[in-house]
Design a protein around this motif. Structure first.
Motif, PDB file in Angstrom:
ATOM      1  N   VAL A  76       0.706  -1.308   0.189  1.00 42.43           N
ATOM      2  CA  VAL A  76      -0.136  -0.031  -0.118  1.00 42.43           C
ATOM      3  C   VAL A  76       0.814   1.339   0.025  1.00 42.43           C
ATOM      4  CG1 VAL A  76      -1.909   1.138   1.162  1.00 42.43           C
ATOM      5  CG2 VAL A  76      -2.036  -1.088   1.213  1.00 42.43           C
ATOM      6  N   SER A 161       5.158   1.658  -5.480  1.00 39.79           N
ATOM      7  CA  SER A 161       4.251   0.572  -5.790  1.00 39.79           C
ATOM      8  C   SER A 161       4.569  -0.049  -7.043  1.00 39.79           C
ATOM      9  CB  SER A 161       2.837   1.191  -5.799  1.00 39.79           C
ATOM     10  OG  SER A 161       2.295   1.645  -4.602  1.00 39.79           O
ATOM     11  N   LEU A 174      -1.447  -0.964  -4.262  1.00 42.99           N
ATOM     12  CA  LEU A 174      -2.206   0.251  -4.336  1.00 42.99           C
ATOM     13  C   LEU A 174      -1.392   1.417  -4.605  1.00 42.99           C
ATOM     14  CD1 LEU A 174      -4.823  -0.417  -1.820  1.00 42.99           C
ATOM     15  CD2 LEU A 174      -5.131  -0.690  -4.083  1.00 42.99           C
ATOM     16  N   THR A 176      -1.818   5.693  -5.971  1.00 46.73           N
ATOM     17  CA  THR A 176      -2.944   6.961  -5.870  1.00 46.73           C
ATOM     18  C   THR A 176      -2.511   7.726  -7.223  1.00 46.73           C
ATOM     19  OG1 THR A 176      -1.723   8.279  -4.467  1.00 46.73           O
ATOM     20  CG2 THR A 176      -3.168   6.902  -3.690  1.00 46.73           C
ATOM     21  N   ALA A 216      -7.488   6.533  -5.728  1.00 48.14           N
ATOM     22  CA  ALA A 216      -6.417   5.481  -5.645  1.00 48.14           C
ATOM     23  C   ALA A 216      -6.815   4.338  -6.670  1.00 48.14           C
ATOM     24  CB  ALA A 216      -6.744   4.700  -4.222  1.00 48.14           C
ATOM     25  N   PRO A 218      -5.473   0.288  -8.792  1.00 48.02           N
ATOM     26  CA  PRO A 218      -4.564  -1.004  -8.390  1.00 48.02           C
ATOM     27  C   PRO A 218      -3.387  -1.002  -9.600  1.00 48.02           C
ATOM     28  CG  PRO A 218      -6.489  -1.609  -9.807  1.00 48.02           C
ATOM     29  CD  PRO A 218      -6.435  -0.244  -9.390  1.00 48.02           C
ATOM     30  N   ILE A 233     -11.994  -3.157  -3.736  1.00 50.68           N
ATOM     31  CA  ILE A 233     -11.737  -1.700  -2.964  1.00 50.68           C
ATOM     32  C   ILE A 233     -12.777  -0.517  -3.537  1.00 50.68           C
ATOM     33  CG2 ILE A 233      -9.152  -2.202  -2.538  1.00 50.68           C
ATOM     34  CD1 ILE A 233      -8.810   0.056  -5.010  1.00 50.68           C
TER      35      ILE A 233
END
Length: 496
Positions: A76, A161, A174, A176, A216, A218, A233
């Motif tokens: 995350v 990420s 995850l 953003t 956010a 994936p 999510i």
């Protein structure tokens, strides 16, 4: 999942081994060993700031084995709150930001059987502090390295990420995005990244930039896994008005990929957004051939990105950064936390040796002066109209196409903390989807001299499932071979 780990890089090189038949807990432990071998030691990618202990990860994964995500591990981005660890946004100003809260999207992830394996590094403050930054650097996590070439950049701001997924540190991650911060690192690190429609996923308890554009999304090894994570999510959140209609548009995005086809689908090719690099164009032309083989009808589109759109967007980001950051900081339960953007500016000045060594905070300082509400409201209307109704919507309607495509970015550049980022080629059209708040998917389409390049697929609001299906259909016919990470500095590949 064990097969995925083995495919990403030969584990034997790093003295690692996986069980022949792994449980979810065994897989979680294997990912943690991989982080230790490649992030904490070895090439030291600096993609992961903090990770779970093995005992906890094993138990949570095994306990979730019968839930939809089956104990799959997710890293995350460290601007999203999780109850276990501080949420720092990469800044020492928030090093003690222990809220004990799960952001609603994290609560949904856990309820679906996902295991939070750790927090990933990011471009500090999601790359909004200064225009001369080096993407992937934060005072908390240092400089993230690209697994495909460790002297190359990971792009911002979901740099950790993207690098973590490419390196095989978890099943998925995850990120953003405000403008390019999922799609750029996904493209440059050679993974799938999906920026959903703004409002499909809650932003509550995420360190903000802009409520107009933030979301956010994936990041994963393939479209199916990204769709699985999005299903977990997505959904409405009473605390986030933008998500009011999310439940109406949430489906099982992974199940919807079944039978994905491009036969007879009209796709708009953004010809001026291919850019000036011949190597990227050659790779994109190969992707176009793949799409045609899949039955797609390609429609050339001649479009110039309007200068006024970007200028108006910047006005919006400055105003919303100041107001949204104050709202977030005011919600923090830990005593002694900064309360306003001005507090952050003061903190950085007081800790200049650590925070301001490589670049400044000019954008923060500009945002402090962005107090003209009528000018902001006019700029938001201008930027949205140009990107959405007069941009993506009009291009699709005028050309009778279902999607718009272009290369996502050029190849990763050499990281340079002294001089900052240096993009090349004037490539991509992702700003349209970012400003409009529309879905944008990037899927790997090959590499330029070992450096990955992504294919962008965009469409209209709430057409998330359609975009994912188009990406899966392309993925199924992609003819280019994807190069695995080298975990070495870049070197010219041998000539054929």
């Amino acid at each position: 999942m064990s097969n995925l780990l083995a495919r990403v890089a030969p584990l034997a090189v790093f003295g690692l081994a996986l069980p022949a038949s792994a449980s979810p807990g065994d897989d979680a432990a294997a990912y943690l060993e991989r982080i230790k071998a490649l992030d904490d030691t070895g090439p030291q990618l600096n993609a992961v700031i903090v990770q779970a202990d093995e005992q906890t990860a094993r138990k949570e994964a095994d306990d979730a084995a019968n839930l939809p995500l089956g104990g799959r591990t997710v890293l995350v981005k460290d601007n999203i709150e999780t109850r276990e660890w501080p949420t720092t946004a990469g800044s020492l100003a928030l090093a003690g930001n222990r809220t004990g809260r799960d952001a609603p999207l994290i609560a949904r992830l856990r309820a679906a059987g996902g295991v939070v394996l750790g927090k990933t590094n990011l471009s500090e403050w999601a790359n909004i502090r200064d225009g001369n930054s080096t993407s992937g650097w934060s005072a908390v996590g240092g400089l993230t390295k690209n697994p495909h070439a460790i002297d190359r950049n990971t792009c911002g701001s979901s740099s950790g990420s993207g690098a973590a997924v490419a390196a095989g540190f978890a099943w998925a991650a995850l990120g953003t995005e405000t403008d390019g911060s999922i799609t750029c690192p996904a493209s440059i690190n050679g993974v799938v990244g999906f920026k959903p429609t703004v409002g499909l996923v809650s932003r509550t308890h995420i360190v903000p930039i802009s409520h107009s554009q933030d979301t956010a999304g994936p990041m994963a090894q393939n479209v199916h896994d990204a769709a699985m994570l999005l299903t977990a999510i997505a959904g409405s959140d009473p605390a986030d008005p933008a998500t009011e209609d999310a439940n109406e548009h949430k489906i099982d995005f992974a199940a919807a990929l079944k039978g994905a086809s491009l036969k007879g689908v009209r796709i708009g090719v953004m010809e001026k957004q291919i850019g000036t690099r011949k190597d990227v164009k050659a790779l994109f032309d190969r992707a176009l051939d793949d799409l045609k083989r899949a039955g797609a009808v390609l429609v050339p589109i001649d479009y110039d990105m309007p200068d006024k759109m970007g200028e108006a967007e910047f006005t919006v980001l400055l105003y919303e950064l100041r107001t949204d950051m104050q709202s977030y900081l005011g919600s923090l339960p830990e005593p002694g936390m900064p309360k306003t953007l001005a507090d952050l500016v003061a903190f950085n000045k007081a800790h200049a040796d650590q925070e301001l060594r490589w670049f400044g905070q000019r954008t923060f300082e500009q945002a402090l002066k962005a107090t003209d509400k009528p000018a902001y409201e006019k700029a938001r209307q201008t930027s949205f109209d140009l990107a959405g109704p007069q941009g993506i919507d009009k291009l699709m309607a005028d050309n009778k196409v279902a999607f718009l495509i272009a290369p996502t970015m050029g190849p990763a550049w050499t990281s340079d903390l002294v001089n900052g980022d240096h993009f090349s080629g004037n490539i991509g059209a992702g700003a349209l989807a970012a400003i409009a708040g529309y879905p944008h998917l990037t899927v790997p389409m090959g590499d330029v001299d070992g450096l990955p390049i992504g294919l962008s697929i965009m469409s209209g609001k709430w057409r998330d499932a359609d975009v994912l299906k188009a990406g899966a259909a392309y993925e199924a016919v992609r003819s280019a071979k994807l190069s695995p990470p080298s975990f070495e500095p870049w070197a010219p590949p041998p000539l054929d």
